[in-house]
Enzyme design. Structure first.
Site, PDB file in Angstrom:
ATOM      1  N   ASN A  46      28.985  40.355  73.611  1.00  0.00           N
ATOM      2  CA  ASN A  46      28.303  40.818  74.277  1.00  0.00           C
ATOM      3  C   ASN A  46      26.935  40.539  75.396  1.00  0.00           C
ATOM      4  O   ASN A  46      26.774  40.123  76.285  1.00  0.00           O
ATOM      5  CB  ASN A  46      27.914  42.190  74.147  1.00  0.00           C
ATOM      6  CG  ASN A  46      27.194  42.233  73.132  1.00  0.00           C
ATOM      7  OD1 ASN A  46      26.491  42.430  72.056  1.00  0.00           O
ATOM      8  ND2 ASN A  46      25.488  43.046  73.537  1.00  0.00           N
ATOM      9  N   ALA A  91      34.828  53.249  78.214  1.00  0.00           N
ATOM     10  CA  ALA A  91      35.251  53.420  79.706  1.00  0.00           C
ATOM     11  C   ALA A  91      33.777  52.574  80.425  1.00  0.00           C
ATOM     12  O   ALA A  91      34.315  52.749  81.047  1.00  0.00           O
ATOM     13  CB  ALA A  91      34.894  54.903  79.740  1.00  0.00           C
ATOM     14  N   HIS A  92      33.119  52.799  80.317  1.00  0.00           N
ATOM     15  CA  HIS A  92      31.635  52.368  81.123  1.00  0.00           C
ATOM     16  C   HIS A  92      32.096  50.694  81.367  1.00  0.00           C
ATOM     17  O   HIS A  92      31.310  50.596  82.548  1.00  0.00           O
ATOM     18  CB  HIS A  92      30.494  53.037  81.332  1.00  0.00           C
ATOM     19  CG  HIS A  92      29.260  52.373  80.182  1.00  0.00           C
ATOM     20  ND1 HIS A  92      28.050  51.372  80.397  1.00  0.00           N
ATOM     21  CD2 HIS A  92      29.781  52.988  79.422  1.00  0.00           C
ATOM     22  CE1 HIS A  92      27.841  51.616  79.685  1.00  0.00           C
ATOM     23  NE2 HIS A  92      28.751  52.278  77.950  1.00  0.00           N
ATOM     24  N   CYS A 116      12.864  34.562  71.463  1.00  0.00           N
ATOM     25  CA  CYS A 116      11.550  34.686  70.774  1.00  0.00           C
ATOM     26  C   CYS A 116      11.753  35.637  69.739  1.00  0.00           C
ATOM     27  O   CYS A 116      12.332  36.755  69.863  1.00  0.00           O
ATOM     28  CB  CYS A 116      10.406  34.366  71.449  1.00  0.00           C
ATOM     29  SG  CYS A 116       8.514  35.185  71.051  1.00  0.00           S
TER      30      CYS A 116
END
Length: 380
Positions: A150, A199-200, A328
């Site tokens: 992602n 779904a989103h 970082c």
């Protein structure tokens, strides 16, 4: 112009999806567990939605269970498999979503499950020889490896991973949240025992997802309660969410070829514009390699600069919504665990742009020009 380039976080709701959901918000309000006509018509709509999802994924409706989203589905697949089947060894990667990593940590602390982490190179490519080595030493294992990352967009070869798991009799769960609705999944060919959707991420509503559970793997439910979802998930169903999920996935499959070409074109345009307008710009992971990454995600590595600490804030002020994270490691909840795992230079700025069918070439140009101006202003 206000530009939204954070579609990997969530996507705008498709108007067709809203139109499909609206009657179940206002008119068809019955509880699907009720036996009267109001309940029965809603139950029929849920089962129709389940059949739609199953048909698109080439599986049986009996193997599709609706959830509150990808996180719940990941948790259920991992926790319930290990606890139901008594699995004592799990394999994952340091690049997984926290829905997987934190669940693995819980299994280690509470259940004494040994968790092994797969090796990867500096760009996030997984070492499948190491996976086979781990599987051959402990074959009765749960493997949890995402289809696409992602943050950096890397696509993993889950067909090859599934074949290795089958060879060594391991259970294979893949977090497919970022690829569901963007790539076709044929569950008769994939070799995964569990995959998930939210779904989103493909222009459906928030708060609803699904878990595909291989009928040959019997697990206990994560959420106890009523007999909903064939005794696999207690609680009244999110009816209009389920209707919206099925409609959104149907639209995604219907228009996938067209949208893939269009969105890849936007991503290519962004890569070209950034290279033209910025010196010393790189791309984290495999995100700039078309056949090795999600066409919806580009993770940009920017030059060392004082602006990096406030980069996302500066973009937001300039009407661009994006996300990212520094490599970082300072602070308990700051930075990106993915970029840290790749040893990305912490002095460089990183920003993730993610695209959808609703973005335009003009928005891409505006975002690239704005980013270039921010860095030129600092260096001037």
């Amino acid at each position: 112009m206000r530009v939204y380039l954070d579609n990997a976080a969530t996507t705008p709701l498709d108007k067709e999806v809203f139109d499909a959901m609206a009657p179940f918000m206002l008119e068809h309000f019955g509880n699907p567990s009720s036996i009267h006509s109001h309940g029965r018509e809603v139950r029929a709509a849920i089962e129709k939605a389940r059949r739609t999802v199953a048909t698109l994924l080439n599986t049986s409706p009996a193997e599709v269970f609706f959830t509150s989203g990808g996180t719940e589905a990941d948790n259920a697949a991992i926790l319930c498999t290990c606890r139901t089947l008594g699995i004592r060894h799990a394999i994952t990667t340091q690049l997984e979503h926290h829905a997987v990593l934190h669940t693995m940590e819980l299994l280690e602390k509470q259940d004494g499950v040994q968790v092994s982490y797969l090796r990867h190179d500096e760009r996030g490519n997984l070492d499948l020889a190491h996976l086979e080595e781990l599987l051959s030493s402990q074959p009765q294992t749960l493997v949890s490896i995402m289809h696409a990352n992602n943050e950096i967009g890397n696509l993993n070869n889950i067909e090859a991973i599934g074949a290795l798991c089958k060879k060594y009799n391991a259970i294979f769960h893949s977090d497919t949240v970022q690829t569901m609705g963007h790539y076709k999944h044929d569950l008769q060919q994939l070799g995964a025992n569990f995959i998930v959707g939210s779904a989103h991420k493909f222009h459906g509503p928030k708060g609803v997802g699904f878990l595909y559970c291989d009928a040959n793997v019997k697990i206990q439910p994560l959420i106890q309660g009523g007999a909903q979802e064939r005794n696999m998930r207690g609680g009244t169903e999110n009816v209009y969410g389920i209707i919206g999920l099925a409609k959104a996935l149907e639209i995604a499959y219907r228009d996938m070829e067209e949208h893939t070409r269009y969105i890849q074109g936007l991503k290519d345009r962004m890569i070209y514009q950034l290279k033209e307008q910025l010196e010393d710009v790189h791309f984290n992971g495999m995100s700039a390699t078309a056949d090795k990454s999600l066409y919806t995600v580009l993770n940009v590595s920017l030059p060392a600069s004082d602006i990096n600490e406030m980069l996302l804030f500066s973009l937001d002020i300039n009407k661009i919504s994006a996300s990212g994270g520094s490599a970082c490691s300072s602070g308990a909840n700051t930075g990106s665990h993915v970029l840290r795992a790749l040893d990305v230079d912490p002095t460089r700025g990183s920003v993730r742009f993610s695209f959808s069918k609703y973005n335009t070439p003009e928005e891409i140009d505006f975002a690239a020009e704005t980013l270039a101006k921010l860095y030129k202003k600092v260096s001037a």
